[in-house]
Scaffold this motif. Structure first.
Motif, mmCIF file in Angstrom:
data_model
loop_
_atom_site.group_PDB
_atom_site.id
_atom_site.type_symbol
_atom_site.label_atom_id
_atom_site.label_comp_id
_atom_site.label_asym_id
_atom_site.label_seq_id
_atom_site.Cartn_x
_atom_site.Cartn_y
_atom_site.Cartn_z
ATOM 1 N N PHE A 1 0.711 -1.381 0.259
ATOM 2 C CA PHE A 1 -0.181 0.010 0.037
ATOM 3 C C PHE A 1 1.058 1.307 -0.094
ATOM 4 O O PHE A 1 0.505 2.049 -0.642
ATOM 5 C CB PHE A 1 -0.306 0.143 0.963
ATOM 6 C CG PHE A 1 -1.533 0.964 1.475
ATOM 7 C CD1 PHE A 1 -2.748 1.351 0.729
ATOM 8 C CD2 PHE A 1 -1.321 2.406 3.079
ATOM 9 C CE1 PHE A 1 -3.319 2.837 0.465
ATOM 10 C CE2 PHE A 1 -1.779 3.378 2.499
ATOM 11 C CZ PHE A 1 -2.948 3.622 1.243
ATOM 12 N N ARG A 2 2.100 1.430 0.854
ATOM 13 C CA ARG A 2 2.398 2.669 0.840
ATOM 14 C C ARG A 2 3.328 2.632 -0.826
ATOM 15 O O ARG A 2 3.830 4.155 -1.088
ATOM 16 C CB ARG A 2 3.965 1.636 1.657
ATOM 17 C CG ARG A 2 3.506 2.785 3.187
ATOM 18 C CD ARG A 2 3.710 1.905 4.455
ATOM 19 N NE ARG A 2 5.380 2.375 4.446
ATOM 20 C CZ ARG A 2 6.409 3.026 4.724
ATOM 21 N NH1 ARG A 2 5.995 4.455 4.785
ATOM 22 N NH2 ARG A 2 7.154 3.255 4.976
ATOM 23 N N ASP A 3 3.880 1.785 -0.766
ATOM 24 C CA ASP A 3 4.469 2.078 -2.369
ATOM 25 C C ASP A 3 3.724 2.099 -3.384
ATOM 26 O O ASP A 3 4.129 3.095 -4.747
ATOM 27 C CB ASP A 3 4.955 0.800 -2.861
ATOM 28 C CG ASP A 3 4.675 -0.875 -3.618
ATOM 29 O OD1 ASP A 3 4.082 -0.209 -3.883
ATOM 30 O OD2 ASP A 3 4.908 -1.542 -2.794
ATOM 31 N N GLN A 4 2.379 1.495 -3.717
ATOM 32 C CA GLN A 4 1.063 2.224 -4.720
ATOM 33 C C GLN A 4 1.125 3.352 -4.089
ATOM 34 O O GLN A 4 0.796 4.686 -5.155
ATOM 35 C CB GLN A 4 0.556 1.141 -3.970
ATOM 36 C CG GLN A 4 0.495 -0.149 -4.610
ATOM 37 C CD GLN A 4 -0.683 -1.455 -4.472
ATOM 38 O OE1 GLN A 4 -1.849 -0.244 -3.870
ATOM 39 N NE2 GLN A 4 -0.927 -1.932 -5.127
ATOM 40 N N GLN A 5 1.259 4.243 -2.846
ATOM 41 C CA GLN A 5 1.356 5.338 -2.603
ATOM 42 C C GLN A 5 1.943 6.135 -3.051
ATOM 43 O O GLN A 5 1.810 8.085 -3.849
ATOM 44 C CB GLN A 5 0.833 6.187 -1.341
ATOM 45 C CG GLN A 5 -0.591 5.453 -1.162
ATOM 46 C CD GLN A 5 -2.058 6.005 -1.125
ATOM 47 O OE1 GLN A 5 -2.916 5.546 -1.927
ATOM 48 N NE2 GLN A 5 -2.536 6.539 -0.384
ATOM 49 N N PHE A 6 3.177 5.852 -3.351
ATOM 50 C CA PHE A 6 4.434 6.303 -3.086
ATOM 51 C C PHE A 6 4.578 6.689 -4.986
ATOM 52 O O PHE A 6 4.785 8.166 -5.764
ATOM 53 C CB PHE A 6 5.669 5.679 -3.059
ATOM 54 C CG PHE A 6 6.913 5.966 -3.404
ATOM 55 C CD1 PHE A 6 7.814 7.394 -2.882
ATOM 56 C CD2 PHE A 6 7.690 5.474 -4.383
ATOM 57 C CE1 PHE A 6 9.055 7.540 -3.853
ATOM 58 C CE2 PHE A 6 8.876 5.325 -4.825
ATOM 59 C CZ PHE A 6 9.592 6.751 -4.754
ATOM 60 N N SER A 7 4.375 5.906 -5.158
ATOM 61 C CA SER A 7 4.404 5.817 -6.662
ATOM 62 C C SER A 7 3.364 7.131 -7.746
ATOM 63 O O SER A 7 2.824 7.738 -8.605
ATOM 64 C CB SER A 7 3.870 4.153 -7.638
ATOM 65 O OG SER A 7 4.584 3.288 -7.463
ATOM 66 N N ALA B 1 -2.273 10.001 -14.600
ATOM 67 C CA ALA B 1 -1.766 9.817 -14.024
ATOM 68 C C ALA B 1 -1.770 9.379 -12.540
ATOM 69 O O ALA B 1 -1.446 7.878 -13.065
ATOM 70 C CB ALA B 1 -0.502 10.448 -14.100
ATOM 71 N N ARG B 2 -2.220 9.903 -12.129
ATOM 72 C CA ARG B 2 -2.067 8.630 -10.463
ATOM 73 C C ARG B 2 -3.376 7.603 -10.574
ATOM 74 O O ARG B 2 -3.171 5.975 -10.080
ATOM 75 C CB ARG B 2 -3.257 9.247 -9.014
ATOM 76 C CG ARG B 2 -1.977 10.432 -9.033
ATOM 77 C CD ARG B 2 -2.385 11.466 -8.237
ATOM 78 N NE ARG B 2 -3.057 10.680 -7.388
ATOM 79 C CZ ARG B 2 -2.258 10.518 -5.702
ATOM 80 N NH1 ARG B 2 -0.886 11.314 -5.706
ATOM 81 N NH2 ARG B 2 -2.260 10.306 -4.551
ATOM 82 N N ILE C 1 -5.404 1.975 -11.628
ATOM 83 C CA ILE C 1 -6.143 1.025 -12.710
ATOM 84 C C ILE C 1 -5.079 -0.062 -13.058
ATOM 85 O O ILE C 1 -5.463 -1.422 -12.516
ATOM 86 C CB ILE C 1 -6.598 1.628 -14.059
ATOM 87 C CG1 ILE C 1 -8.183 2.664 -13.866
ATOM 88 C CG2 ILE C 1 -6.670 0.650 -15.287
ATOM 89 C CD1 ILE C 1 -7.873 3.748 -14.890
ATOM 90 N N GLU C 2 -3.625 0.108 -12.829
ATOM 91 C CA GLU C 2 -2.873 -0.841 -13.300
ATOM 92 C C GLU C 2 -3.146 -1.647 -12.110
ATOM 93 O O GLU C 2 -2.674 -2.670 -12.265
ATOM 94 C CB GLU C 2 -1.375 -0.547 -13.110
ATOM 95 C CG GLU C 2 -0.976 0.490 -15.176
ATOM 96 C CD GLU C 2 -0.297 1.450 -14.848
ATOM 97 O OE1 GLU C 2 0.353 1.699 -16.274
ATOM 98 O OE2 GLU C 2 0.242 1.861 -14.093
ATOM 99 N N ALA D 1 -2.872 9.454 -23.098
ATOM 100 C CA ALA D 1 -2.718 8.699 -23.858
ATOM 101 C C ALA D 1 -2.779 7.200 -23.049
ATOM 102 O O ALA D 1 -3.157 6.313 -23.139
ATOM 103 C CB ALA D 1 -1.690 9.437 -24.492
ATOM 104 N N ALA D 2 -1.915 7.441 -22.140
ATOM 105 C CA ALA D 2 -2.133 6.640 -20.622
ATOM 106 C C ALA D 2 -3.107 6.218 -20.610
ATOM 107 O O ALA D 2 -3.081 4.635 -20.464
ATOM 108 C CB ALA D 2 -1.237 6.394 -19.295
ATOM 109 N N PHE D 3 -4.369 6.500 -20.248
ATOM 110 C CA PHE D 3 -5.804 6.347 -20.490
ATOM 111 C C PHE D 3 -6.481 5.618 -20.968
ATOM 112 O O PHE D 3 -6.627 5.115 -21.016
ATOM 113 C CB PHE D 3 -6.252 7.217 -19.816
ATOM 114 C CG PHE D 3 -8.022 7.275 -18.967
ATOM 115 C CD1 PHE D 3 -8.252 6.584 -18.148
ATOM 116 C CD2 PHE D 3 -8.877 7.534 -20.202
ATOM 117 C CE1 PHE D 3 -9.536 6.059 -17.754
ATOM 118 C CE2 PHE D 3 -10.240 7.973 -19.620
ATOM 119 C CZ PHE D 3 -10.500 6.767 -18.540
#
Length: 890
Positions: A327-333, A342-343, A348-349, A622-624
């Motif tokens: 969870f912490r690394d997902q929040q960081f990313s 982008a968030r 979604i990923e 574009a990413a979305f």
């Protein structure tokens, strides 16, 4: 090889050890064939268990001497343990001398050799392969480590903590002494002795302390470490700013090794990484690789507090550190991604990964709670349930208490438990106690069922609109199917983030019945009963419910929305996740209809136009767009079915993909021309998104051209492959050729291998690309079998084995599930072969057959025969035996 000898370990049987180890002084005289280990410990008896024997774990080591307070003592070995009796009832000194053979350690657990160096992996049960010890996470000690080795062969000597002394010895040897001031369990011990080069940087943290950061790699890889260093610095800064957690050592080291079972390991102050998650430069790494390096470096650094400073009482509590840290690394990313769009892409990923890996696990024979109740081999429980679902449980806590409340809960958690080995319950209690008025605190007992119950809850939705009174009533009900050992499920606490959307796209204000003020366009409903109704007033038109925004809970949402409603959400929902979800459901609905019917998808004009609208939308990132326009995977389609015919699913999806490619041909051409990057490479989210969409478009154009014998786009892809200035675009062009089975693919594959034959991680991509290609007339399976004989292929390097075997057996259903059963025969042969080398790796491959019972005939009978053949082996590791036995159980 072990023969299924391990007993079943149960969480309810946890008991404190009869002794505690307080200090450890280790000396290693390193030699590949025979390493001497001198282990000097101070040991204290547990007053609650007077007179009990001391039982130390050991495996594949040769014991030479045991001393208590300097005197030899009698001992016995029993069931893989060294047993000492009649010990002093006050603290005493225990010395154990033993040897091990690192070069013979193909399991890569404990102390082993790789590329001419020494490395360790001690989580979960590797330390017992180094020396006899209380190999359990609740035994925490301080460590002093002396390493001795040939200076020419092993000029770098590393261990946890701080370097306190180094020098030369006779005979061309040298030594280094490391001391770690922080008590830790033995699974966090590490050593490295190798010929390595390093990138280093000094930083000063907000706390005003100076630190030395070092990344060690083999010579020739130093130019691939800048991104990892930048990611480490960003992680340190983020954790200090977000949670007030500062780096607590003088130095922090990362070492990359090519032979590694896991992604990386958070050993205190000396993280050991799979090279895959350290090395990255534009020529050899894709955008996905850059993102993974950032995420994994952050994950392992964040463990310094959530896992190291506070660790697990026992291995059943694994998600205490892993779920929280994911969870912490997902929040960081997400924070590193920057923009809201982008968030959203990152979220979604993450959800897509959860659904592809964890949801199937919850529905299979290896289904287990986030906090398991029992295990035969703990290595089998480093799973998506513990990691990804565990992260979703923490995310739900965060949703229920908010940003500030969660930060307060984290602070209380460390205030209470710093330096301790604790449980998942302790973490949940701290978050709730810091937020006594929150929905989490009010329903804590029910919420903690997320830790205790396996399976994916299903939330059924029923919405009724009263036009005359402008009232909309939303009824939510929850259920969860039986899983192994858990026939009945109690209701859990499910936060459902939601909004209401008008048919014309307006976001409606939400007025709960009985409340005067609107709560805005977003709210969180808390479903904690089997069924609950929520009533909204002042609703001017019949709305489309937008539920589970941001995927606020790891559940399956059963909302019978019409195509009209889904098109409304796709076009107008303010929540990016639900816009993407609407597109997935529209695609899935058409695929499932084809699988159930004629097998052929005939795309309707409205669907095509809706996706064309997304592709051409001037404001969407574009990413979305790339995420929305990527069809659901064959595996995800299979998850929706009770009876699975992999070949039928493959034919339907490939047919839909081809229609999609042709129907939007001009739009794909526009997308490619507008988005393919011509300048320098940058891994930022905008550039990454543009490359992702351009490569998706190129793949569609080559597919359409190959089927229609139009060579224009095949030629452009080949030119793109040759001219690309980064691996993302080069591999994207090569993938377009390979996935379309274009004639030029062979030439391009040969050129790619020749160009990158010295880059191990790139050659891994080369193997995977061929094993993952859409099956066509059995060609992909045949190629994968042939690649087993390639000079560059080996089963002894986990990355290489995974690149081919996992890609084929776990990620290419049509190539693996063959009507002639050849895929299953191949699988069984490889599981048996790898089990004699590396049981952890073999067990991962064994999981490819988790869902054999849901297969249609003739697949099911053939799959059972393959599983039975593996299970019948007398010499089988506990890791593999647990997997195949549970798969075969009725």
């Amino acid at each position: 090889m072990r023969e299924g000898s391990a007993p079943l370990i149960r969480r309810e049987d946890y008991a404190a050890p009869a002794f505690w180890i307080k200090t450890v002084d280790l000396t290693f005289d390193l030699d590949p064939a025979k390493t001497l280990v001198i282990n000097k410990m101070t040991v204290a008896p547990n007053p609650a268990l007077p007179g009990a024997p001391l039982r130390l774990d050991g495996e594949d080591i040769n014991l030479t001497r045991v001393l208590v307070d300097g005197e030899p003592v009698s001992f016995r070995t029993e069931g893989g343990q060294l047993v000492l009796e009649n010990l002093p009832q006050q603290p005493f000194n225990l010395e154990i001398r033993s040897t091990c053979a690192p070069e013979k350690n193909t399991q890569l657990s404990g102390l082993y050799t790789s590329s001419g160096g020494f490395f360790t992996q001690c989580e979960a049960l590797g330390f017992r392969r180094i020396t006899y010890f209380l190999d359990r996470p609740d035994v925490m000690a301080t460590y002093k480590v002396t390493l001795k080795a040939d200076q020419r062969k092993y000029p770098v000597l590393l261990s946890n903590g701080n370097l306190v002394e180094e020098g030369k010895l006779d005979g061309g040897k040298h030594f280094a002494v490391w001391e770690d001031p922080h008590p830790k369990p033995c699974y966090l011990f590490a050593l490295v002795a190798a010929d390595l080069v390093r990138r280093e940087q000094r930083i000063r943290t907000r706390a005003g302390r100076d630190h030395l950061l070092q990344i060690y790699v083999r010579a020739g890889d130093l130019d691939k470490t800048e991104h990892a260093m930048n990611s480490l610095i960003a992680s340190i800064a983020w954790d200090e700013a977000r949670f007030g957690l500062s780096l607590d050592l003088e130095r922090f080291m990362v070492v990359a090794v090519s032979d590694f079972n896991m992604g990386a390991m958070e050993n205190k102050g000396l993280n050991i990484f799979n090279t895959k998650f350290v090395l990255a430069n534009p020529a050899t790494a894709t955008d996905v690789d850059f993102g993974n390096v950032e995420s994994v470096v952050a994950h392992e650094y964040f463990h310094n507090w959530t896992g190291n400073r506070v660790t697990c009482r026992d291995w059943f509590q694994l998600s205490l550190k892993e779920g929280l840290t994911v969870f912490r690394d997902q929040q960081f990313s997400q924070d590193m991604a920057g923009s809201p769009s982008a968030r959203a892409v990152k979220r979604i990923e993450d959800v897509r990964t959860l659904r592809q890996l964890q949801f199937p696990e919850d529905a299979g024979p290896m289904a287990h709670p986030v906090r398991p109740d029992s295990y035969l081999a703990i290595d089998n429980f480093y799973t998506a349930t513990v990691y990804e679902k565990g992260a979703e449980v923490v995310r739900m806590m965060h949703t229920l208490v908010g940003d500030e409340g969660f930060a307060q809960g984290m602070a209380l958690y460390f205030e209470r438990h710093d330096g301790q080995a604790v449980t998942c319950d302790d973490f949940a209690q701290a978050i709730a106690d810091a937020n006594p008025d929150s929905e989490l605190a009010k329903r804590l007992d029910a919420f903690k069922r997320w830790y205790a119950q396996a399976g994916t809850p299903r939330v059924k939705v029923d919405g009724v609109y009263d036009a005359a009174n402008q009232i909309y009533t939303l009824t939510l009900s929850q259920s969860c199917v039986a899983t192994p050992g858990q026939p009945v499920k109690a209701p859990v606490v499910i936060p459902v983030a939601m909004g209401l959307v008008a048919p014309d796209g307006r976001q409606l204000n939400l007025h709960f019945e009985g409340q005067l003020a609107s709560v805005g366009h977003n709210t969180v409903l808390v479903l904690s009963e089997p069924e609950q109704a929520f009533t909204f007033v002042h609703v001017p038109v019949e709305p489309v419910p937008s539920l589970l925004r941001g995927f606020s809970a790891p559940v399956v949402l059963e909302a019978e929305l019409s195509d009209d409603a889904l098109f409304t959400l796709l076009s107008h929902d303010q929540d990016p996740f639900n816009r993407w979800e609407a597109a997935q459901k529209l695609s899935l609905r058409r695929l499932l209809a084809a699988v159930a019917g004629s097998g052929h998808v005939e795309l309707d004009a409205r669907f095509v136009e809706a996706l064309r609208g997304v592709l051409r939308h001037p404001e969407l990132d574009a990413a979305f767009k790339e995420l929305v326009l990527t069809l659901p995977s064959e595996a995800y389609v299979a998850e929706q079915l009770d009876l699975v015919d992999p070949q039928r699913i493959h034919a339907a999806r490939e047919g839909m993909r081809l229609q999609f490619a042709h129907a939007l041909h001009e739009d794909w051409a526009w997308a490619y021309e507008q988005h393919h990057e011509l300048g320098g490479y940058s891994p930022d989210p905008v550039s990454t998104g543009r490359r992702a969409l351009a490569n998706l478009a190129l793949g569609m154009l080559v597919l359409d051209g190959s089927v229609r014998h139009n060579p224009v786009w095949t030629g452009k892809a080949l030119q793109r492959f040759q001219d690309a200035n980064n691996m993302t675009d080069r591999l994207g062009a090569l993938s377009a050729l390979v996935n379309a089975h274009a004639e030029q693919a062979e030439q391009a594959l040969a050129h790619f291998h020749q160009q990158f034959r010295g880059e191990a991680l790139v050659i891994d991509k080369w193997f995977s690309l061929q094993a993952l290609a859409p099956e066509k007339d059995g060609k992909v399976f045949a190629r994968a079998k042939a690649l087993m004989l390639h000079p560059d292929f080996t089963l002894r390097t986990p990355n290489r084995a995974r690149s081919l075997l996992m890609a084929l057996c776990q990620s290419n259903p049509a190539a693996f599930h063959r009507t002639d059963a050849a895929g299953y025969v191949f699988w069984a042969d490889r599981v048996i072969e790898i089990d004699g080398i590396n049981p952890q790796l073999a067990a991962r491959l064994a999981r490819a057959m988790d869902h054999w019972r849901r297969l249609a005939e003739p697949y099911r009978t053939a799959a059972r025969e393959a599983l039975s053949r593996v299970a019948a082996r007398t010499e089988l590791s506990d890791d593999v035996r647990e997997i195949v036995t549970r798969a075969l159980q009725d």
